[in-house]
Scaffold this motif. Structure first.
Motif, PDB file in Angstrom:
ATOM      1  N   VAL A   1      -5.495  14.132  -2.108  1.00 51.17           N
ATOM      2  CA  VAL A   1      -5.444  13.002  -1.175  1.00 51.17           C
ATOM      3  C   VAL A   1      -4.837  11.788  -1.878  1.00 51.17           C
ATOM      4  O   VAL A   1      -3.916  11.144  -1.357  1.00 51.17           O
ATOM      5  N   MET A   2      -5.305  11.496  -3.072  1.00 45.57           N
ATOM      6  CA  MET A   2      -4.785  10.329  -3.807  1.00 45.57           C
ATOM      7  C   MET A   2      -3.281  10.438  -4.020  1.00 45.57           C
ATOM      8  O   MET A   2      -2.545   9.462  -3.876  1.00 45.57           O
ATOM      9  N   ASN A   3      -2.826  11.642  -4.347  1.00 44.50           N
ATOM     10  CA  ASN A   3      -1.397  11.818  -4.665  1.00 44.50           C
ATOM     11  C   ASN A   3      -0.488  11.622  -3.454  1.00 44.50           C
ATOM     12  O   ASN A   3       0.712  11.475  -3.597  1.00 44.50           O
TER      13      ASN A   3
ATOM     14  N   TYR B   1      -2.689  14.261   4.334  1.00 45.12           N
ATOM     15  CA  TYR B   1      -1.760  13.840   5.393  1.00 45.12           C
ATOM     16  C   TYR B   1      -2.493  12.998   6.442  1.00 45.12           C
ATOM     17  O   TYR B   1      -2.010  11.935   6.866  1.00 45.12           O
ATOM     18  N   LEU B   2      -3.684  13.455   6.841  1.00 39.48           N
ATOM     19  CA  LEU B   2      -4.455  12.720   7.856  1.00 39.48           C
ATOM     20  C   LEU B   2      -4.881  11.344   7.328  1.00 39.48           C
ATOM     21  O   LEU B   2      -4.760  10.336   8.027  1.00 39.48           O
ATOM     22  N   VAL B   3      -5.360  11.326   6.087  1.00 38.49           N
ATOM     23  CA  VAL B   3      -5.803  10.051   5.501  1.00 38.49           C
ATOM     24  C   VAL B   3      -4.641   9.061   5.496  1.00 38.49           C
ATOM     25  O   VAL B   3      -4.788   7.892   5.883  1.00 38.49           O
ATOM     26  N   GLN B   4      -3.491   9.541   5.111  1.00 31.66           N
ATOM     27  CA  GLN B   4      -2.313   8.677   5.033  1.00 31.66           C
ATOM     28  C   GLN B   4      -1.952   8.135   6.428  1.00 31.66           C
ATOM     29  O   GLN B   4      -1.575   6.983   6.584  1.00 31.66           O
ATOM     30  N   LYS B   5      -2.140   8.961   7.460  1.00 32.10           N
ATOM     31  CA  LYS B   5      -1.862   8.524   8.838  1.00 32.10           C
ATOM     32  C   LYS B   5      -2.805   7.378   9.246  1.00 32.10           C
ATOM     33  O   LYS B   5      -2.412   6.456   9.936  1.00 32.10           O
ATOM     34  N   PHE B   6      -4.082   7.491   8.863  1.00 34.52           N
ATOM     35  CA  PHE B   6      -5.057   6.478   9.252  1.00 34.52           C
ATOM     36  C   PHE B   6      -4.952   5.203   8.416  1.00 34.52           C
ATOM     37  O   PHE B   6      -5.353   4.153   8.853  1.00 34.52           O
ATOM     38  N   TYR B   7      -4.443   5.335   7.195  1.00 35.62           N
ATOM     39  CA  TYR B   7      -4.528   4.195   6.274  1.00 35.62           C
ATOM     40  C   TYR B   7      -3.189   3.640   5.816  1.00 35.62           C
ATOM     41  O   TYR B   7      -3.154   2.854   4.884  1.00 35.62           O
TER      42      TYR B   7
ATOM     43  N   HIS C   1      -1.394   1.385   6.768  1.00 36.31           N
ATOM     44  CA  HIS C   1      -1.259  -0.073   6.837  1.00 36.31           C
ATOM     45  C   HIS C   1      -1.947  -0.784   5.670  1.00 36.31           C
ATOM     46  O   HIS C   1      -1.645  -1.932   5.383  1.00 36.31           O
ATOM     47  N   SER C   2      -2.894  -0.098   5.035  1.00 31.03           N
ATOM     48  CA  SER C   2      -3.675  -0.786   3.987  1.00 31.03           C
ATOM     49  C   SER C   2      -2.921  -0.786   2.660  1.00 31.03           C
ATOM     50  O   SER C   2      -2.337   0.227   2.274  1.00 31.03           O
ATOM     51  N   LYS C   3      -2.959  -1.931   1.980  1.00 31.68           N
ATOM     52  CA  LYS C   3      -2.272  -2.029   0.678  1.00 31.68           C
ATOM     53  C   LYS C   3      -3.077  -1.368  -0.431  1.00 31.68           C
ATOM     54  O   LYS C   3      -2.538  -0.859  -1.398  1.00 31.68           O
ATOM     55  N   GLU C   4      -4.394  -1.444  -0.285  1.00 25.42           N
ATOM     56  CA  GLU C   4      -5.287  -0.875  -1.305  1.00 25.42           C
ATOM     57  C   GLU C   4      -6.384  -0.111  -0.603  1.00 25.42           C
ATOM     58  O   GLU C   4      -6.848  -0.546   0.447  1.00 25.42           O
ATOM     59  N   VAL C   5      -6.782   0.986  -1.170  1.00 23.17           N
ATOM     60  CA  VAL C   5      -7.940   1.681  -0.597  1.00 23.17           C
ATOM     61  C   VAL C   5      -8.870   2.208  -1.687  1.00 23.17           C
ATOM     62  O   VAL C   5      -8.431   2.545  -2.795  1.00 23.17           O
ATOM     63  N   THR C   6     -10.148   2.258  -1.344  1.00 25.63           N
ATOM     64  CA  THR C   6     -11.104   2.929  -2.226  1.00 25.63           C
ATOM     65  C   THR C   6     -11.596   4.175  -1.489  1.00 25.63           C
ATOM     66  O   THR C   6     -11.870   4.135  -0.287  1.00 25.63           O
ATOM     67  N   ILE C   7     -11.651   5.263  -2.230  1.00 26.13           N
ATOM     68  CA  ILE C   7     -12.043   6.552  -1.630  1.00 26.13           C
ATOM     69  C   ILE C   7     -13.235   7.108  -2.373  1.00 26.13           C
ATOM     70  O   ILE C   7     -13.302   7.027  -3.596  1.00 26.13           O
TER      71      ILE C   7
ATOM     72  N   GLN D   1      -0.269   3.541  -1.648  1.00 19.73           N
ATOM     73  CA  GLN D   1      -0.909   2.274  -2.022  1.00 19.73           C
ATOM     74  C   GLN D   1      -1.743   2.423  -3.296  1.00 19.73           C
ATOM     75  O   GLN D   1      -1.892   3.513  -3.821  1.00 19.73           O
ATOM     76  N   ASN D   2      -2.303   1.286  -3.738  1.00 21.22           N
ATOM     77  CA  ASN D   2      -3.215   1.333  -4.887  1.00 21.22           C
ATOM     78  C   ASN D   2      -4.503   2.013  -4.482  1.00 21.22           C
ATOM     79  O   ASN D   2      -5.143   1.585  -3.532  1.00 21.22           O
ATOM     80  N   VAL D   3      -4.862   3.055  -5.213  1.00 18.10           N
ATOM     81  CA  VAL D   3      -6.074   3.788  -4.844  1.00 18.10           C
ATOM     82  C   VAL D   3      -7.074   3.766  -6.000  1.00 18.10           C
ATOM     83  O   VAL D   3      -6.704   4.032  -7.144  1.00 18.10           O
ATOM     84  N   THR D   4      -8.304   3.416  -5.679  1.00 16.23           N
ATOM     85  CA  THR D   4      -9.379   3.596  -6.656  1.00 16.23           C
ATOM     86  C   THR D   4     -10.318   4.608  -6.044  1.00 16.23           C
ATOM     87  O   THR D   4     -10.677   4.496  -4.874  1.00 16.23           O
ATOM     88  N   ALA D   5     -10.674   5.600  -6.844  1.00 15.24           N
ATOM     89  CA  ALA D   5     -11.503   6.653  -6.275  1.00 15.24           C
ATOM     90  C   ALA D   5     -12.819   6.784  -7.029  1.00 15.24           C
ATOM     91  O   ALA D   5     -12.921   6.438  -8.208  1.00 15.24           O
ATOM     92  N   PHE D   6     -13.808   7.296  -6.318  1.00 15.88           N
ATOM     93  CA  PHE D   6     -15.127   7.563  -6.878  1.00 15.88           C
ATOM     94  C   PHE D   6     -15.475   9.002  -6.516  1.00 15.88           C
ATOM     95  O   PHE D   6     -15.292   9.403  -5.371  1.00 15.88           O
ATOM     96  N   GLY D   7     -15.960   9.739  -7.500  1.00 22.39           N
ATOM     97  CA  GLY D   7     -16.349  11.122  -7.229  1.00 22.39           C
ATOM     98  C   GLY D   7     -17.719  11.376  -7.824  1.00 22.39           C
ATOM     99  O   GLY D   7     -18.014  10.913  -8.929  1.00 22.39           O
TER     100      GLY D   7
END
Ligand code: SAM
Length: 322
Positions: A129-131, A101-107, A109-115, A135-141
């Motif tokens: 968080v991704m779910n 929820y917090l991440v979504q509040k901060f981001y 405005h962004s069309k794409e994010v990498t996490i 926007q389009n999300v690419t994640a790295f773990g």
């Protein structure tokens, strides 16, 4: 989200894992991994097909991502119960969703994010968080434990989430560019590799360094300028013997955005209690917040108190980011 579907998914995995556990003499968690891979690759000719032949068919394509995450999470939690290895744990659902929820509040405005999550474990936090992001999300773990990273792999596959996974010590160099943001439930304790710790500013002057300090430094290194980092930290982070050094380091590299203490009732003892710590990596364009977001979160079960808290958080956002 449909709770019956969550139950259905859990039941399927629970039965599959129990059968594999017995037939192939594996742990429940390793059996879950086998079951997840079998389901994803639809490996009907494979060895497991006999073991699982009398299980009802389940078509994962019809479920929502969050149903899959929660169903699997229940099975993973069952497998971790009584585990001897302390690090076999998973970020609690309510906390993972709240961080989303917090991440979504901060981001938003962004069309794409990498996490990036440098301690991704089963990827429960990362997927929650991704779910929640549209926007389009690419994640790295990244994760050092081989069982946990394999659980992260089936989690990502079955939820159809794009996560690039690194099976390694996350405090070693990573083959990735800095991400837009970091989310991480930090491992707490000593980092055993003194030699590698030497490359960090936050290394201990004597003896082992604190893993959680080094993880904060490493996370900042792999975040773009201006990116936000959302950590789950122990409440004692700023009270330890090396807290001053951490403070100075953070002061140089980041803006403190917020500190939200989770309700103590969530933890076995006050010693284990945690907070959500939000910082922003300094950059040419960044300025510190007028006022940091500081709060004691109510119990997630207390809907009334939680709604009140969300309203206050929204007011803070309106003031800071109008
Ligand atoms: N967020 C995860 C989830 O939802 O499953 C749980 C994270 S758990 C609190 C912290 C993780 O850090 C553990 O899975 C542990 O194995 C991992 N870890 C500890 N030290 C590490 C290191 N040096 N490199 C990579 N991972 C490490």
């Amino acid at each position: 989200m449909n709770q019956d579907n969550v139950e259905l998914i859990f039941q399927w995995f629970d039965q599959a894992a129990s059968k594999i556990e017995q037939a192939h003499n594996m742990t429940y968690l390793d059996s879950l991994i086998e079951a997840g891979n079998w389901l994803f690759y639809k490996d009907e000719q494979g060895e497991l097909s006999d073991t699982l032949s009398d299980l009802e068919n389940i078509n994962m394509d019809v479920f929502k991502k969050e149903e899959v995450r929660k169903g699997l999470q229940l099975a993973i939690l069952k497998g971790m119960k009584g585990a001897t290895q302390q690090h076999h744990y998973i970020t609690p659902d309510s906390v993972a969703i709240f961080i989303g929820y917090l991440v979504q509040k901060f981001y938003h405005h962004s069309k794409e994010v990498t996490i990036f999550d440098p301690a991704c474990g089963t990827a429960n936090l990362l997927s929650a968080v991704m779910n929640q992001l549209s926007q389009n999300v690419t994640a790295f773990g990244s994760e050092v434990d081989s069982t946990l990273i394999q659980l992260a792999y089936i989690n990502a596959n079955l939820q159809k989430n794009a996560i690039e996974l690194f099976h390694q010590d996350s405090l070693r160099p990573l083959l990735m560019k800095p991400a837009d943001l970091v989310v991480s439930d930090l491992p707490v304790g000593y980092y055993p590799d003194d030699e590698n710790a030497k490359s960090f500013e936050l290394k201990a002057e004597e003896g082992h360094s604190y893993a959680h300090h080094l993880f904060i430094e490493q996370s900042l290194k792999y975040t773009k300028e201006g990116g936000y980092l959302f950590f789950l930290i122990p409440n004692f982070l700023f009270e330890s013997d090396q807290a001053d050094r951490l403070h100075d380091f953070l002061h140089k590299q980041a803006h403190i955005i917020g500190l939200l203490q989770l309700p103590l009732s969530m933890f076995k003892s006050d010693k284990n209690a945690k907070s959500i710590f939000i910082i922003q990596k300094k950059g040419k364009q960044t300025t510190p917040p007028k006022k940091a977001l500081l709060a004691d979160l109510p119990s997630f079960k207390d809907v009334h108190a939680m709604n009140h808290m969300l309203k206050q958080i929204q007011e803070w956002f309106d003031k800071e980011y109008h």
